[in-house]
Design a protein around this motif. Structure first.
Motif, PDB file in Angstrom:
ATOM      1  N   GLU A 245     -20.153  68.212  48.440  1.00  0.00           N
ATOM      2  CA  GLU A 245     -20.312  69.561  47.887  1.00  0.00           C
ATOM      3  C   GLU A 245     -19.072  69.950  47.071  1.00  0.00           C
ATOM      4  O   GLU A 245     -19.155  70.698  46.099  1.00  0.00           O
ATOM      5  CB  GLU A 245     -20.503  70.600  48.999  1.00  0.00           C
ATOM      6  CG  GLU A 245     -21.610  70.275  50.013  1.00  0.00           C
ATOM      7  CD  GLU A 245     -21.205  69.149  50.962  1.00  0.00           C
ATOM      8  OE1 GLU A 245     -21.926  68.142  51.042  1.00  0.00           O
ATOM      9  OE2 GLU A 245     -20.124  69.248  51.575  1.00  0.00           O
ATOM     10  N   VAL A 246     -17.907  69.410  47.473  1.00  0.00           N
ATOM     11  CA  VAL A 246     -16.650  69.734  46.779  1.00  0.00           C
ATOM     12  C   VAL A 246     -16.319  68.647  45.753  1.00  0.00           C
ATOM     13  O   VAL A 246     -15.989  68.927  44.596  1.00  0.00           O
ATOM     14  CB  VAL A 246     -15.492  69.859  47.795  1.00  0.00           C
ATOM     15  CG1 VAL A 246     -14.176  70.129  47.068  1.00  0.00           C
ATOM     16  CG2 VAL A 246     -15.799  70.931  48.826  1.00  0.00           C
ATOM     17  N   PHE A 247     -16.446  67.413  46.177  1.00  0.00           N
ATOM     18  CA  PHE A 247     -16.074  66.291  45.306  1.00  0.00           C
ATOM     19  C   PHE A 247     -17.320  65.753  44.616  1.00  0.00           C
ATOM     20  O   PHE A 247     -17.679  64.584  44.771  1.00  0.00           O
ATOM     21  CB  PHE A 247     -15.373  65.217  46.127  1.00  0.00           C
ATOM     22  CG  PHE A 247     -14.089  65.694  46.753  1.00  0.00           C
ATOM     23  CD1 PHE A 247     -14.091  66.281  48.010  1.00  0.00           C
ATOM     24  CD2 PHE A 247     -12.898  65.581  46.069  1.00  0.00           C
ATOM     25  CE1 PHE A 247     -12.922  66.742  48.591  1.00  0.00           C
ATOM     26  CE2 PHE A 247     -11.709  66.039  46.634  1.00  0.00           C
ATOM     27  CZ  PHE A 247     -11.727  66.628  47.905  1.00  0.00           C
ATOM     28  N   GLY A 248     -17.999  66.678  43.897  1.00  0.00           N
ATOM     29  CA  GLY A 248     -19.246  66.309  43.228  1.00  0.00           C
ATOM     30  C   GLY A 248     -18.987  65.770  41.821  1.00  0.00           C
ATOM     31  O   GLY A 248     -17.846  65.493  41.439  1.00  0.00           O
ATOM     32  N   LYS A 249     -20.065  65.692  41.031  1.00  0.00           N
ATOM     33  CA  LYS A 249     -19.938  65.066  39.702  1.00  0.00           C
ATOM     34  C   LYS A 249     -19.056  65.878  38.753  1.00  0.00           C
ATOM     35  O   LYS A 249     -18.495  65.329  37.803  1.00  0.00           O
ATOM     36  CB  LYS A 249     -21.320  64.802  39.084  1.00  0.00           C
ATOM     37  CG  LYS A 249     -22.183  66.019  38.827  1.00  0.00           C
ATOM     38  CD  LYS A 249     -23.479  65.598  38.148  1.00  0.00           C
ATOM     39  CE  LYS A 249     -24.415  66.769  37.926  1.00  0.00           C
ATOM     40  NZ  LYS A 249     -23.794  68.062  37.718  1.00  0.00           N
TER      41      LYS A 249
END
Ligand code: SF4
Length: 344
Positions: free
Chosen positions: A43-47
């Motif tokens: 959710e934080v380290f997304g695309k």
């Protein structure tokens, strides 16, 4: 001229709690091909997450120069971490440079996804050992922990290949989260018992500020000791050296050992001899730090070895970290550096 690898003499740095600087963890990238929920939640380290650009990363030459200076301050062990270190291209080149220091204990922590392909080259470059993160033997549970669709079998092949080429003993790190994978702890112990590989069970930690940590998700190590002991008699054994992170327990039948890393319920800060360097050259003196010291700025401002050495000495000599001893529900909410940025 780099210091002679064979006759290295160091003036060990000591912090305010009498702890020597012995262990340097070098993150070579903030990127990873997994999204472990306790480290790099999707959710934080997304695309759209802004990872470090290539020019922001320390070059291999810069890392090697810093390692040389750290060695002069007593560092005996360098662990390469990430993110996932094996996604950094040509990592073997850095390992060759660091392996020049033959008495350096050079190791690496990986999620094992690329290990089968790379183990032989890593060994040939001079790497001594590897630690592989593996949070379950069951594919569904593994996916629940790392949030990518990657088969356990490939990680196991990587472990076997690492062992085959001589990167041993292979250590296996299992982060245990209540209600997710805690029911597969005994199975993990059984699977690796008698193989020479050492499984370490890690209490789920409030690293960084994004993994939604809650105390009720922590399974205290003593609970795991009892679970395993009910199946396989084990007893505690002494640490190999001061500052060893895992508490060692051996199987009474002589078939090896397991370890427990209990940062939450049995703090080990009093013997912590570790410091961490981020991939962009920020120096941190604790896994739960909120800020670091910029060594890259010194490197790129053409500071001399002496100036950089003095900066490191100033940081470590003033160090008083003991986060795990003072952890509370409030401290858990602090905006701490992300583990994926400085390595575990
Ligand atoms: S909490 Fe910080 S000081 Fe304590 S053991 Fe971990 S890294 Fe070391």
């Amino acid at each position: 001229m780099p210091s002679d690898p064979m006759t290295h003499s160091a003036s060990t740095l000591i912090d305010t709690r009498g702890r020597p600087l012995r262990d340097l963890r070098v993150s070579v990238t903030d990127r990873c091909n997994f999204r472990c929920t306790y480290c790099m939640p999707k959710e934080v380290f997304g695309k759209d997450f802004q990872f470090l650009e290539r020019e922001q990363l320390l070059s291999f030459g810069e890392i090697h120069r810093l390692v040389r200076i750290f060695r002069d301050h007593g560092v005996e062990k360098v662990r390469l971490t990430g993110g996932e270190p094996l996604v950094r291209r040509k990592l073997e080149r850095l390992i060759e440079m660091l392996a020049y220091h033959e008495d350096l204990d050079l190791t690496l922590t990986t999620n094992g996804s690329l290990l089968r392909q790379k183990a032989a080259d890593l060994k040939a470059a001079g790497l001594k050992r590897v630690t592989v993160s593996l949070d379950s033997l069951d594919n569904d549970t593994f996916t629940r922990m790392n949030d990518v669709d990657f088969p356990v079998s490939k990680v196991l092949e990587g472990i076997e290949e690492a062992d085959r080429v001589g990167l041993r003993p292979v250590k296996i790190n299992m982060v245990v989260k209540r209600g997710v994978n805690d029911d597969s702890v005994v199975e993990m112990a059984r699977f690796f018992k008698g193989t020479g590989h050492i499984v370490r069970f890690i209490e789920f930690m409030d690293v960084g500020s994004t993994n939604g940590w809650q105390m009720e998700h922590v399974v205290p190590s003593r609970e795991l000791v009892e679970k395993i002991r009910a199946e396989f008699p084990i007893e505690p054994v002494d640490a190999n050296y001061r500052g060893e992170v895992a508490e060692r327990w051996r199987y009474l039948d002589g078939s090896g050992e397991v370890g427990f890393i209990s940062s939450v319920t049995q703090a080990f800060c009093k013997d912590c001899t570790r410091t961490r360097l981020s991939a962009e050259g920020q120096l941190f003196t604790c896994l739960f730090a909120t800020r670091g010291t910029d060594l890259r700025a010194l490197l790129r401002a053409d500071a001399s070895d002496e100036e950089i050495s003095a900066a490191i000495a100033k940081v470590w000599s003033a160090r008083a970290d003991r986060y795990s001893e003072i952890r509370t529900a409030e401290t858990a909410k602090l905006r701490k550096v992300e583990m994926s940025y400085i390595g575990g």
